[in-house]
Design a protein around this motif. Structure first.
Motif, PDB file in Angstrom:
ATOM      1  N   VAL A 259      -7.667   8.037   5.020  1.00 15.58           N
ATOM      2  CA  VAL A 259      -6.452   8.710   4.680  1.00 15.58           C
ATOM      3  C   VAL A 259      -6.305   6.790   5.213  1.00 15.58           C
ATOM      4  CG1 VAL A 259      -5.041   7.924   7.306  1.00 15.58           C
ATOM      5  CG2 VAL A 259      -6.704   9.874   6.669  1.00 15.58           C
ATOM      6  N   PRO A 260      -7.019   5.767   5.427  1.00 16.70           N
ATOM      7  CA  PRO A 260      -6.853   4.252   5.191  1.00 16.70           C
ATOM      8  C   PRO A 260      -6.357   3.899   4.195  1.00 16.70           C
ATOM      9  CG  PRO A 260      -8.430   4.294   6.547  1.00 16.70           C
ATOM     10  CD  PRO A 260      -8.340   6.071   6.390  1.00 16.70           C
ATOM     11  N   ARG A 261      -7.310   4.034   3.701  1.00 10.09           N
ATOM     12  CA  ARG A 261      -7.049   4.159   1.656  1.00 10.09           C
ATOM     13  C   ARG A 261      -5.530   4.878   0.724  1.00 10.09           C
ATOM     14  NH1 ARG A 261     -10.389   1.340   3.206  1.00 10.09           N
ATOM     15  NH2 ARG A 261      -8.579  -0.158   2.584  1.00 10.09           N
ATOM     16  N   LEU A 262      -5.356   5.977   1.528  1.00 12.83           N
ATOM     17  CA  LEU A 262      -4.609   6.055   0.861  1.00 12.83           C
ATOM     18  C   LEU A 262      -2.900   5.617   1.084  1.00 12.83           C
ATOM     19  CD1 LEU A 262      -4.946  10.193   1.082  1.00 12.83           C
ATOM     20  CD2 LEU A 262      -4.785   8.516  -0.641  1.00 12.83           C
ATOM     21  N   VAL A 263      -2.833   5.436   2.608  1.00 13.46           N
ATOM     22  CA  VAL A 263      -1.691   4.945   3.001  1.00 13.46           C
ATOM     23  C   VAL A 263      -2.122   2.914   2.362  1.00 13.46           C
ATOM     24  CG1 VAL A 263      -1.483   2.928   5.219  1.00 13.46           C
ATOM     25  CG2 VAL A 263      -1.971   5.048   5.808  1.00 13.46           C
ATOM     26  N   ASP A 264      -3.657   2.510   1.982  1.00 10.70           N
ATOM     27  CA  ASP A 264      -3.612   1.072   1.392  1.00 10.70           C
ATOM     28  C   ASP A 264      -3.217   1.190  -0.241  1.00 10.70           C
ATOM     29  OD1 ASP A 264      -3.925  -1.311   0.998  1.00 10.70           O
ATOM     30  OD2 ASP A 264      -5.571  -0.879   0.395  1.00 10.70           O
ATOM     31  N   LEU A 265      -3.537   2.648  -0.634  1.00 10.42           N
ATOM     32  CA  LEU A 265      -2.615   2.766  -2.087  1.00 10.42           C
ATOM     33  C   LEU A 265      -1.481   3.149  -1.898  1.00 10.42           C
ATOM     34  CD1 LEU A 265      -3.448   4.214  -4.752  1.00 10.42           C
ATOM     35  CD2 LEU A 265      -2.928   6.348  -3.882  1.00 10.42           C
ATOM     36  N   ALA A 266      -0.383   3.576  -0.919  1.00  7.68           N
ATOM     37  CA  ALA A 266       1.328   4.042  -1.481  1.00  7.68           C
ATOM     38  C   ALA A 266       1.553   2.239  -1.107  1.00  7.68           C
ATOM     39  CB  ALA A 266       1.177   4.505   0.700  1.00  7.68           C
ATOM     40  N   GLN A 267       1.048   1.023   0.069  1.00  5.95           N
ATOM     41  CA  GLN A 267       1.599   0.646   0.361  1.00  5.95           C
ATOM     42  C   GLN A 267       1.481  -0.878  -0.791  1.00  5.95           C
ATOM     43  OE1 GLN A 267       0.999  -0.984   4.069  1.00  5.95           O
ATOM     44  NE2 GLN A 267       2.346   0.405   5.163  1.00  5.95           N
ATOM     45  N   THR A 268       0.392  -0.716  -1.601  1.00  7.67           N
ATOM     46  CA  THR A 268       0.092  -2.097  -2.215  1.00  7.67           C
ATOM     47  C   THR A 268       0.835  -1.245  -3.437  1.00  7.67           C
ATOM     48  OG1 THR A 268      -2.427  -1.951  -1.208  1.00  7.67           O
ATOM     49  CG2 THR A 268      -1.722  -3.113  -3.503  1.00  7.67           C
ATOM     50  N   TRP A 269       0.845  -0.566  -4.002  1.00  4.22           N
ATOM     51  CA  TRP A 269       1.265  -0.036  -5.132  1.00  4.22           C
ATOM     52  C   TRP A 269       2.563   0.674  -5.378  1.00  4.22           C
ATOM     53  CZ3 TRP A 269      -1.300  -2.449  -8.997  1.00  4.22           C
ATOM     54  CH2 TRP A 269      -2.512  -3.385  -8.786  1.00  4.22           C
ATOM     55  N   PHE A 270       3.348   1.442  -4.312  1.00  2.42           N
ATOM     56  CA  PHE A 270       4.801   1.759  -4.185  1.00  2.42           C
ATOM     57  C   PHE A 270       4.913   1.576  -3.928  1.00  2.42           C
ATOM     58  CE2 PHE A 270       0.607   5.291  -6.221  1.00  2.42           C
ATOM     59  CZ  PHE A 270       1.561   4.969  -7.451  1.00  2.42           C
ATOM     60  N   THR A 271       5.400   1.861  -2.007  1.00  2.00           N
ATOM     61  CA  THR A 271       6.287   1.240  -1.323  1.00  2.00           C
ATOM     62  C   THR A 271       6.663   0.479  -0.913  1.00  2.00           C
ATOM     63  OG1 THR A 271       5.327   1.785  -0.063  1.00  2.00           O
ATOM     64  CG2 THR A 271       5.687   3.647   0.165  1.00  2.00           C
ATOM     65  N   ALA A 272       5.922  -1.296  -0.978  1.00  2.00           N
ATOM     66  CA  ALA A 272       6.424  -1.986  -0.528  1.00  2.00           C
ATOM     67  C   ALA A 272       5.527  -2.849  -1.256  1.00  2.00           C
ATOM     68  CB  ALA A 272       5.046  -2.732   0.841  1.00  2.00           C
ATOM     69  N   ARG A 273       5.384  -2.733  -2.380  1.00  5.66           N
ATOM     70  CA  ARG A 273       4.626  -3.127  -4.080  1.00  5.66           C
ATOM     71  C   ARG A 273       4.376  -4.833  -4.532  1.00  5.66           C
ATOM     72  NH1 ARG A 273       7.179   0.662  -6.744  1.00  5.66           N
ATOM     73  NH2 ARG A 273       9.346   0.251  -8.321  1.00  5.66           N
ATOM     74  N   HIS A 274       6.649  -4.935  -3.763  1.00  2.20           N
ATOM     75  CA  HIS A 274       7.046  -6.586  -4.234  1.00  2.20           C
ATOM     76  C   HIS A 274       6.264  -7.415  -2.784  1.00  2.20           C
ATOM     77  CE1 HIS A 274       9.844  -5.135  -6.652  1.00  2.20           C
ATOM     78  NE2 HIS A 274       9.825  -3.830  -6.292  1.00  2.20           N
ATOM     79  N   ALA A 275       6.082  -6.920  -1.593  1.00  2.00           N
ATOM     80  CA  ALA A 275       5.571  -7.729  -0.536  1.00  2.00           C
ATOM     81  C   ALA A 275       4.024  -7.904  -0.864  1.00  2.00           C
ATOM     82  CB  ALA A 275       5.560  -7.002   0.811  1.00  2.00           C
ATOM     83  N   SER A 276       3.082  -6.609  -1.803  1.00  2.00           N
ATOM     84  CA  SER A 276       2.162  -6.877  -1.808  1.00  2.00           C
ATOM     85  C   SER A 276       1.454  -8.275  -2.562  1.00  2.00           C
ATOM     86  CB  SER A 276       1.464  -6.213  -2.454  1.00  2.00           C
ATOM     87  OG  SER A 276       2.071  -5.889  -3.339  1.00  2.00           O
ATOM     88  N   THR A 277       0.604  -8.657  -2.058  1.00  2.00           N
ATOM     89  CA  THR A 277      -0.191 -10.058  -3.213  1.00  2.00           C
ATOM     90  C   THR A 277      -1.750  -9.933  -3.500  1.00  2.00           C
ATOM     91  OG1 THR A 277      -1.310 -10.517  -0.467  1.00  2.00           O
ATOM     92  CG2 THR A 277       0.657 -11.624  -0.679  1.00  2.00           C
TER      93      THR A 277
END
Length: 147
Positions: free
Chosen positions: A63-81
């Motif tokens: 679950v944490p890896r799926l959340v991290d995948l979504a936030q890092t590469w899809f939903t918040a990719r502009h906010a990811s560093t």
């Protein structure tokens, strides 16, 4: 002058990630401790315990890896560093090492040593480095944004 506000990550996804992300790391650290103890004592209980901890850590990492995948590469990719992306890749490599470690731990008794120890140490090191990178670079980025 107008400042642009970077897109933010979902607070619910952040909460789920922050609650569940330490569980696999704790399981993998405990498995490393069990592996070292087994190598010193040759009590089969320790390697069986390490095998269970690795499997539980892998299941808890989904679950944490799926959340991290979504936030890092899809939903918040502009906010990811770059730190977020590096942490994602380090955790992914750690999970691959843990999968190999689970197969090593399926062997009988002392056949686990030393590969099980090395793979456990690699898994823990990769996750720890990812956490350190994310924490230091995120702190540095936030300090620059506020200062």
């Amino acid at each position: 002058m107008r400042t642009q506000v970077a897109p933010r990550r979902s607070p619910v996804a952040n909460a789920v990630f922050n609650v569940l992300n330490p569980i696999p790391f704790g399981c993998f650290v405990a498995a490393l401790i069990f592996d070292v103890t087994y190598a010193r004592t040759a009590q089969v209980m320790w390697t069986k315990g390490a095998a269970w901890l690795i499997v539980i850590g892998l299941l808890a990492a989904i679950v944490p890896r799926l959340v991290d995948l979504a936030q890092t590469w899809f939903t918040a990719r502009h906010a990811s560093t770059s730190a977020d992306r590096l942490d994602f890749w380090l955790n992914l490599f750690a999970i691959v090492a843990a999968i190999f470690n689970a197969f090593v731990h399926s062997r009988d008794a002392y056949a686990v040593v030393p590969e099980g120890q090395w793979l456990s140490a690699l898994t823990v090191a990769l996750i720890a480095i990812g956490h350190v990178v994310r924490a230091t670079l995120r702190t540095r980025t936030e300090g620059l944004a506020h200062g």
